[in-house]
Motif scaffolding. Sequence first.
Motif, PDB file in Angstrom:
ATOM      1  N   GLU A 178     -50.969   3.706  74.961  1.00 13.46           N
ATOM      2  CA  GLU A 178     -51.344   2.384  74.627  1.00 13.46           C
ATOM      3  C   GLU A 178     -50.847   2.185  73.114  1.00 13.46           C
ATOM      4  O   GLU A 178     -50.667   3.020  72.418  1.00 13.46           O
ATOM      5  N   ASP A 179     -49.989   0.976  72.877  1.00 14.25           N
ATOM      6  CA  ASP A 179     -49.322   0.799  71.804  1.00 14.25           C
ATOM      7  C   ASP A 179     -48.412   1.744  71.427  1.00 14.25           C
ATOM      8  O   ASP A 179     -48.345   2.255  69.959  1.00 14.25           O
ATOM      9  N   GLY A 180     -47.716   2.560  72.392  1.00 21.37           N
ATOM     10  CA  GLY A 180     -46.792   3.511  72.041  1.00 21.37           C
ATOM     11  C   GLY A 180     -47.364   4.709  71.661  1.00 21.37           C
ATOM     12  O   GLY A 180     -46.411   5.714  71.202  1.00 21.37           O
ATOM     13  N   HIS A 181     -48.324   5.197  71.869  1.00 26.75           N
ATOM     14  CA  HIS A 181     -49.144   6.332  71.464  1.00 26.75           C
ATOM     15  C   HIS A 181     -49.969   6.740  72.622  1.00 26.75           C
ATOM     16  O   HIS A 181     -50.601   6.170  73.404  1.00 26.75           O
ATOM     17  N   PHE A 182     -50.315   8.342  72.615  1.00 24.51           N
ATOM     18  CA  PHE A 182     -51.161   8.903  73.506  1.00 24.51           C
ATOM     19  C   PHE A 182     -52.455   8.574  73.167  1.00 24.51           C
ATOM     20  O   PHE A 182     -52.946   8.840  71.947  1.00 24.51           O
ATOM     21  N   THR A 183     -53.469   8.186  73.997  1.00 21.93           N
ATOM     22  CA  THR A 183     -54.821   7.965  73.709  1.00 21.93           C
ATOM     23  C   THR A 183     -55.637   8.852  74.545  1.00 21.93           C
ATOM     24  O   THR A 183     -56.859   8.792  73.869  1.00 21.93           O
ATOM     25  N   TRP A 184     -55.327   9.462  75.443  1.00 28.45           N
ATOM     26  CA  TRP A 184     -56.090  10.312  76.280  1.00 28.45           C
ATOM     27  C   TRP A 184     -55.090  11.258  77.047  1.00 28.45           C
ATOM     28  O   TRP A 184     -54.278  11.085  77.324  1.00 28.45           O
ATOM     29  N   VAL A 185     -55.397  12.497  77.118  1.00 25.81           N
ATOM     30  CA  VAL A 185     -54.810  13.586  78.005  1.00 25.81           C
ATOM     31  C   VAL A 185     -55.969  14.427  78.531  1.00 25.81           C
ATOM     32  O   VAL A 185     -56.804  14.791  78.073  1.00 25.81           O
ATOM     33  N   GLY A 186     -55.641  14.595  80.037  1.00 27.39           N
ATOM     34  CA  GLY A 186     -56.552  15.294  80.822  1.00 27.39           C
ATOM     35  C   GLY A 186     -56.241  15.449  82.304  1.00 27.39           C
ATOM     36  O   GLY A 186     -54.910  15.504  82.424  1.00 27.39           O
TER      37      GLY A 186
ATOM     38  N   LYS B  96     -50.683  11.164  69.254  1.00 32.83           N
ATOM     39  CA  LYS B  96     -49.346  11.189  69.084  1.00 32.83           C
ATOM     40  C   LYS B  96     -48.510  10.318  69.626  1.00 32.83           C
ATOM     41  O   LYS B  96     -48.908   9.496  70.422  1.00 32.83           O
ATOM     42  N   GLU B  97     -47.085  10.055  69.256  1.00 31.97           N
ATOM     43  CA  GLU B  97     -46.394   8.987  69.829  1.00 31.97           C
ATOM     44  C   GLU B  97     -45.906   9.511  71.400  1.00 31.97           C
ATOM     45  O   GLU B  97     -45.782  10.596  71.532  1.00 31.97           O
ATOM     46  N   ALA B  98     -46.002   8.469  71.968  1.00 27.97           N
ATOM     47  CA  ALA B  98     -45.710   8.788  73.490  1.00 27.97           C
ATOM     48  C   ALA B  98     -44.292   8.809  73.829  1.00 27.97           C
ATOM     49  O   ALA B  98     -43.725   7.817  74.397  1.00 27.97           O
TER      50      ALA B  98
ATOM     51  N   THR C 184     -36.590   9.407  80.226  1.00 25.75           N
ATOM     52  CA  THR C 184     -37.176   9.652  78.709  1.00 25.75           C
ATOM     53  C   THR C 184     -37.833   8.242  78.294  1.00 25.75           C
ATOM     54  O   THR C 184     -37.290   7.353  78.525  1.00 25.75           O
ATOM     55  N   TRP C 185     -38.835   8.646  77.789  1.00 29.15           N
ATOM     56  CA  TRP C 185     -39.678   7.387  77.130  1.00 29.15           C
ATOM     57  C   TRP C 185     -39.641   7.935  75.580  1.00 29.15           C
ATOM     58  O   TRP C 185     -40.098   8.957  75.424  1.00 29.15           O
ATOM     59  N   ILE C 186     -39.683   6.739  74.913  1.00 26.10           N
ATOM     60  CA  ILE C 186     -39.740   6.864  73.469  1.00 26.10           C
ATOM     61  C   ILE C 186     -40.663   5.874  72.959  1.00 26.10           C
ATOM     62  O   ILE C 186     -40.597   4.837  73.266  1.00 26.10           O
ATOM     63  N   GLN C 187     -41.859   6.225  72.247  1.00 30.31           N
ATOM     64  CA  GLN C 187     -42.893   5.246  71.898  1.00 30.31           C
ATOM     65  C   GLN C 187     -43.207   4.378  73.223  1.00 30.31           C
ATOM     66  O   GLN C 187     -43.930   3.285  72.908  1.00 30.31           O
ATOM     67  N   GLY C 188     -43.531   5.048  74.229  1.00 28.38           N
ATOM     68  CA  GLY C 188     -43.933   4.569  75.298  1.00 28.38           C
ATOM     69  C   GLY C 188     -43.247   3.491  76.244  1.00 28.38           C
ATOM     70  O   GLY C 188     -43.397   3.169  77.343  1.00 28.38           O
ATOM     71  N   ASP C 189     -41.627   3.634  75.550  1.00 21.78           N
ATOM     72  CA  ASP C 189     -40.731   2.761  76.452  1.00 21.78           C
ATOM     73  C   ASP C 189     -39.756   3.660  77.170  1.00 21.78           C
ATOM     74  O   ASP C 189     -39.354   4.510  76.751  1.00 21.78           O
ATOM     75  N   SER C 190     -39.595   3.231  78.469  1.00 27.04           N
ATOM     76  CA  SER C 190     -38.481   4.147  79.189  1.00 27.04           C
ATOM     77  C   SER C 190     -37.046   3.651  78.863  1.00 27.04           C
ATOM     78  O   SER C 190     -36.863   2.396  78.924  1.00 27.04           O
TER      79      SER C 190
ATOM     80  N   LEU D 189     -44.377  13.816  66.849  1.00 28.75           N
ATOM     81  CA  LEU D 189     -43.562  14.163  67.803  1.00 28.75           C
ATOM     82  C   LEU D 189     -43.827  15.499  68.353  1.00 28.75           C
ATOM     83  O   LEU D 189     -44.771  16.287  67.617  1.00 28.75           O
ATOM     84  N   GLY D 190     -43.260  16.014  69.400  1.00 30.60           N
ATOM     85  CA  GLY D 190     -43.313  17.361  69.680  1.00 30.60           C
ATOM     86  C   GLY D 190     -44.689  17.816  70.546  1.00 30.60           C
ATOM     87  O   GLY D 190     -44.730  18.980  71.204  1.00 30.60           O
ATOM     88  N   SER D 191     -45.575  16.879  70.861  1.00 27.74           N
ATOM     89  CA  SER D 191     -46.673  17.276  71.793  1.00 27.74           C
ATOM     90  C   SER D 191     -47.077  16.065  72.511  1.00 27.74           C
ATOM     91  O   SER D 191     -47.078  14.909  72.109  1.00 27.74           O
TER      92      SER D 191
END
Length: 532
Positions: free
Chosen positions: A26-34, A494-496, A521-527, A487-489
């Motif tokens: 959401e909004d270019g960031h990871f909000t949940w991972v599972g 973190k940034e998506a 490749t995605w940067i900040q949630g954008d493909s 970045l990095g994870s």
Amino acid sequence: MTTYYTADKIFTGQDETTFATAFAVEDGHFTWVGEARDLPSDVDVVVLNGPVLPGFLDVHTHATLVANFVNAVACTVPVVTDIPSLIAALRVHPNTGASASTWIEGWGYDESKLAEHRTPTRHDLDLVSTTQPVYVQRSDCHSGICNTRALELAGIDASTPDPEGAAFGREADGVTPNGILIEHGANQRVLQAKGSAGFDADARALAATTRHFAERGIVGITDMFCIPTRYDHRDLFRAAQQEGLRQSARIYYDFATIQVHPIRPIIEQDKVGRVAVAGIKLFADGALSNRTGWMRTPYKGSSNECGMSTAPTSLMQAALSYARQYGLQIAFHAMGDRAIESLVDFFGDLDPWLTDVPSVRIEHASIMDPALIQRIHEARMNFGVVTNVDFLYAEYDSYSENLTESQLACAYPVRDEFGVLENLALASDCPATTWADPDDVFMSIHAAVNRTSYNGAPINHAQAITVEQAVLLYTGKARTLLDFPQLGSIEPGKEASFITVSQDIFSEPTELIKDTVVTNTWIQGDSIYCRA
């Protein structure tokens, strides 16, 4: 709006063992991972094809050089193996046959890789063109070669003196230039004749590297050798960002240049954001491929040839004062074990001036025994180490020719380093790597895991690391070397910025790693990149 993604395997980059099968953005960031099984049943899901990794961080690359060579011809293995194939590669450059002011350019030659085992001269490059200037930069980015027309445009003739610390190659008569440009001063003379297309054009060219890096899954880049003689790289990168550069970028100024051409003071605002000043760059020695790396013991076949030291105490002290004043990292090119040891001798007992990242980075760190690794670990100074197994992979011929058996045994000891050093990363040094695709991350990972060279020769298999460890050195661990906190994870907050790849490198036979490619490749949630 939240977008949910699932994949069969997601390597999160947090550590060696944490995998997932779903995440939310959401909004270019990871909000949940599972796990995908835990997703609500009523949400739309984007199914990703292929394993997912965090976007790669190349913590030692040269982005403006990459911009210069995006349209240049690769003149190195496996494309070029001898002088005729070098000439043939340059002849098919898109600029061949254009106007007399249009340059034909290549990069990456290494005389040790050519069948003739000699450096090409102007006479060879004149076979490409006698009317257009032809220039090829050496793989180390220190030297180069050019044709007769380029020498004329640069005003280099028999009466031209050698630049300080550099030289123009000469014919047998000892005076007539032969087109070989030895070290930065000579190289720059020809590059200055080529000239810059102008600030705006250079900014657009830098912005255009977004696709180059995205094709390789790289979302965080550096420029490790900024020479601010035409303009300040802070301004260039910010302009490139406005033109569409998507990768986060960190800038390192060449300290020798800013002693002669001072830059405006670095303020706190310069050190934050997607484009930021990170540090200064210096050289503690030369290269192992030409026996100028500073070694404790002589090179193979010699009783006294130990390379060269290029960082006197006075220079290190000046760099220390500057870095403390502006709150910057110091990044030292240091390949030989004696060069690395000299840095530990000088900085090791000093208090760090940075807390979130290493104050001193050791770049390439080619030859290190366990005792030297332990000294770095135990030092009061917070050192970072960047290493390049890709050099040993691509340049095995020159390494095996120049290094003794005991020196080779200490070359790029990544396994020993991984178990001891907190701040450690793999990097490409693109384009200063003797390989046609020098920032192919999977080539580097392949070399670190398999410990074989491009021709299959073993390169100290005892220092092999796992696939997970190698990926970490381009993701979660790599971000410890410099300020890429977002970045990095793949984890909440973190940034998506993430990638999908063509095969499961964690389960396929390791000898296939080099064949892996980035598919998206995605940067900040954008493909921003999708492989056709």
